[in-house]
Design a protein around this motif. Structure first.
Motif, short mmCIF file in Angstrom:
data_model
loop_
_atom_site.label_atom_id
_atom_site.label_comp_id
_atom_site.label_asym_id
_atom_site.label_seq_id
_atom_site.Cartn_x
_atom_site.Cartn_y
_atom_site.Cartn_z
N ARG A 238 0.83 -1.21 0.00
CA ARG A 238 0.00 0.00 0.00
C ARG A 238 0.86 1.26 0.00
N VAL A 239 1.95 1.25 0.80
CA VAL A 239 2.83 2.42 0.86
C VAL A 239 3.45 2.70 -0.50
N ILE A 240 3.97 1.66 -1.15
CA ILE A 240 4.58 1.85 -2.48
C ILE A 240 3.55 2.35 -3.47
N TYR A 241 2.35 1.79 -3.40
CA TYR A 241 1.28 2.23 -4.31
C TYR A 241 0.98 3.71 -4.09
N LEU A 242 0.88 4.12 -2.81
CA LEU A 242 0.60 5.53 -2.50
C LEU A 242 1.72 6.43 -2.99
N LYS A 243 2.96 5.98 -2.81
CA LYS A 243 4.10 6.77 -3.27
C LYS A 243 4.02 6.99 -4.78
N LEU A 244 3.79 5.92 -5.52
CA LEU A 244 3.78 6.03 -6.98
C LEU A 244 2.55 6.80 -7.47
N VAL A 245 1.40 6.54 -6.84
CA VAL A 245 0.18 7.24 -7.25
C VAL A 245 0.27 8.73 -6.92
N ASP A 246 0.77 9.05 -5.70
CA ASP A 246 0.93 10.46 -5.31
C ASP A 246 1.87 11.18 -6.27
N LYS A 247 2.95 10.50 -6.65
CA LYS A 247 3.90 11.12 -7.55
C LYS A 247 3.27 11.35 -8.92
N ALA A 248 2.51 10.34 -9.39
CA ALA A 248 1.84 10.50 -10.68
C ALA A 248 0.84 11.65 -10.64
N TYR A 249 0.11 11.75 -9.50
CA TYR A 249 -0.85 12.85 -9.35
C TYR A 249 -0.15 14.20 -9.33
N LEU A 250 0.97 14.28 -8.60
CA LEU A 250 1.71 15.53 -8.53
C LEU A 250 2.27 15.92 -9.89
N GLN A 251 2.75 14.92 -10.64
CA GLN A 251 3.26 15.20 -11.98
C GLN A 251 2.15 15.73 -12.88
N LYS A 252 0.97 15.13 -12.75
CA LYS A 252 -0.16 15.59 -13.55
C LYS A 252 -0.54 17.02 -13.17
N GLN A 253 -0.55 17.30 -11.84
CA GLN A 253 -0.85 18.65 -11.38
C GLN A 253 0.19 19.65 -11.87
N LEU A 254 1.47 19.21 -11.85
CA LEU A 254 2.55 20.09 -12.28
C LEU A 254 2.42 20.44 -13.75
N VAL A 255 2.10 19.42 -14.56
CA VAL A 255 1.90 19.66 -15.99
C VAL A 255 0.74 20.63 -16.21
N HIS A 256 -0.34 20.41 -15.44
CA HIS A 256 -1.51 21.29 -15.55
C HIS A 256 -1.15 22.72 -15.17
N GLU A 257 -0.41 22.87 -14.07
CA GLU A 257 -0.01 24.20 -13.62
C GLU A 257 0.91 24.87 -14.64
N LYS A 258 1.81 24.10 -15.25
CA LYS A 258 2.69 24.65 -16.27
C LYS A 258 1.90 25.15 -17.47
N GLU A 259 0.89 24.35 -17.86
CA GLU A 259 0.05 24.76 -18.99
C GLU A 259 -0.71 26.03 -18.66
N LEU A 260 -1.26 26.10 -17.43
CA LEU A 260 -1.98 27.32 -17.02
C LEU A 260 -1.03 28.52 -16.98
N GLY A 261 0.17 28.29 -16.45
CA GLY A 261 1.15 29.37 -16.40
C GLY A 261 1.54 29.85 -17.78
N LYS A 262 1.69 28.90 -18.70
CA LYS A 262 2.04 29.27 -20.07
C LYS A 262 0.92 30.07 -20.72
N MET A 263 -0.34 29.63 -20.51
CA MET A 263 -1.48 30.35 -21.06
C MET A 263 -1.58 31.75 -20.47
N LYS A 264 -1.32 31.85 -19.15
CA LYS A 264 -1.39 33.16 -18.49
C LYS A 264 -0.33 34.10 -19.04
#
Length: 488
Positions: A238-264
């Protein structure tokens, strides 16, 4: 309820038998192999050192279970006797498990230990050497029993080995739990990891009690020991799954924030460019009206046109600053490095005129020939921005002192004023875009809130840093430090 408890007890009793032990080992091998595959797959995409340690740790656990399953299968369905399994494989199994725990504990602790790379590496080597020494000593003692035809038949070696290895496991697990629980910034994965280690810890504790007080023959303790390794494995999964899922979620959020920043940024840049043309026209006609070229104006009308021209100029400066900052943030600005005399510029800057109008003195302690290696126009912009900022926040009768210090390979420029100072809560935000201190609403001079942000970007572009020390009522000191050729 009683029936359910009895059934669970029977299940774990069966798992304690050789056949049940093989089923349990195969299950653990499958889980550890799956976790290793997950971590290695993530490592190929993101080669972080933490993932490398985790892959090595779970790979070791997987290898341990593979070897155990092969040997136990040979015992049950081949020619290898159970006595050989109990006496000869007992120590080796413990050694493999302790080694895997060394890697596992360090893998989970690596992100939270300061200077983790060297500390983890040294600790792993040291603990592995101790483990190898203990194992070698016990094997030599076992050989002594064999050649001395002792009646113990390796029983003593296994007895002491079980005690030593269980103590080592308990020590490793306890240290890991203590370190994780002492981390000030508690996160979900940290707590989950500590719980997994805690559940794992129960097994060695029960086994040590069984060895010390019952000669490892207490059936109740053997049965009670069985569920905890399985529970720990599930928790680690469960810990490893949370680590990998959290990282994937953060990467997705980071990409989204970068896109928003670029649009802004694209929006701001486009709007800023489009605003320049109408502002030029407004400024032109405001000037014609103010000068009376389009008809005679009353005194109040002239005052109104003066305000319009001043505000148009300020808006134009804001747009220019936004565009400049956008270029700096997107690394679209290059440096043209050369030597220039900073002292000449400081003594002749227009800031002296602005300061004199407010009754402020600018004092320079630079040598008459103070050469620095930088982009002349951009570094001058940094100095002007800082001096202008000091003038705005310094009252009449104050002073602004500019000094410098040179060390091997870098130069520091200090701009100190006797102004109002900056509150502690503002100091950490002073270089943010559009940030205005509490004095913004009370001072007469209105700025864009971008001067210090631009100054920081320009200093960063030179590979330097800009810092500030300030206290309310006692003024501020901004320090610019940039690298210099060592022969300067």
């Amino acid at each position: 309820m009683v029936f359910g408890i009895i059934d669970i007890h029977r299940i774990f009793y069966v798992l304690g038998l050789p056949t049940g032990e093989l089923i349990k080992i195969l299950f653990e091998f499958f889980i550890f192999t799956l976790i290793t595959y997950m971590v290695v797959s993530e490592y190929t995409r993101d080669p972080r050192r933490e993932l490398r340690y985790l892959a090595a740790a779970f790979g070791s656990l997987s290898f341990h279970k593979l070897v155990s399953s092969v040997i136990l299968t040979s015992v049950l369905y081949g020619g290898l006797g159970m006595t050989t399994y109990q006496y000869y494989f007992y120590l080796m199994s413990h050694v493999m498990e302790v080694f895997a725990l060394i890697l596992l504990s360090h893998a989970f602790l690596f992100p939270y230990i300061s200077k983790g790379r060297n500390k983890i590496w040294k600790a792993s080597i040291f603990q592995t050497i101790i483990l190898a020494f203990v194992y070698g000593s016990l094997q030599l003692y076992g050989l002594y029993e064999i050649f001395s035809l002792s009646d113990h038949h390796l029983t003593q070696a296994n007895f002491f080995g079980g005690i030593v290895f269980n103590i080592m496991e308990i020590t490793l697990l306890s240290y890991s739990i203590y370190t994780l629980l002492s981390i000030t910034k508690k996160k979900g994965t940290i707590r989950s990891t500590a719980i997994a280690f805690l559940v794992y810890l129960v097994g060695p504790c029960l086994e040590l009690v069984n060895i010390l007080f019952f000669g490892n023959s207490n059936a109740s303790l053997l049965v009670a020991h069985e569920p905890f390794p399985l529970m720990a494995i599930i928790l680690f999964t469960r810990v490893i799954y949370l680590k990998l899922v959290d990282k994937a979620y953060l990467q997705k959020q980071l990409v989204h924030e970068k896109e928003l920043g670029k649009m802004k940024d694209q929006f701001v840049s486009t709007v800023s460019h489009e605003l320049r043309t109408p502002l030029t026209s407004i400024n032109l006609y405001a000037g014609l009206l103010k000068d009376g070229q389009l008809g005679t104006l009353s005194k109040k009308q002239k005052e109104a046109m003066t305000v319009i021209k001043d505000e148009t100029k300020r808006l134009y400066e804001l747009i220019s600053d936004i565009l400049d900052l956008s270029k700096l943030e997107h690394k679209k600005v290059s440096l043209v490095m050369n030597y220039f005399n900073l002292s000449d510029f400081v003594n002749n800057t227009i800031c002296h005129t602005l300061a004199a109008e407010k009754g402020i003195a600018i004092i320079s302690t630079l040598n008459s020939r103070f050469l620095i290696w930088a982009d002349e126009s951009k570094f001058k912009q940094v100095i002007i921005n800082l001096l202008s900022n000091a003038i705005k926040f310094t009252d009449s009768g104050g002073t602004i002192t500019l000094s410098a210090s040179r060390t091997w390979g870098e130069v520091s420029i200090h701009i100190r004023d006797t102004g109002r100072g900056i509150a502690k809560e503002d100091v950490v935000k002073i270089f943010e875009k559009f940030y205005q201190t509490a004095y913004y609403m009370t001072r007469k001079e209105k700025g864009t809130g971008l001067g210090l942000a631009i100054a920081k970007e320009l200093v960063d572009l030179h590979g330097g840093k800009i810092t500030v020390e300030s206290e309310v009522g006692k003024g501020s000191c901004f320090t610019i430090t940039i690298p210099q050729p060592k022969n300067l």
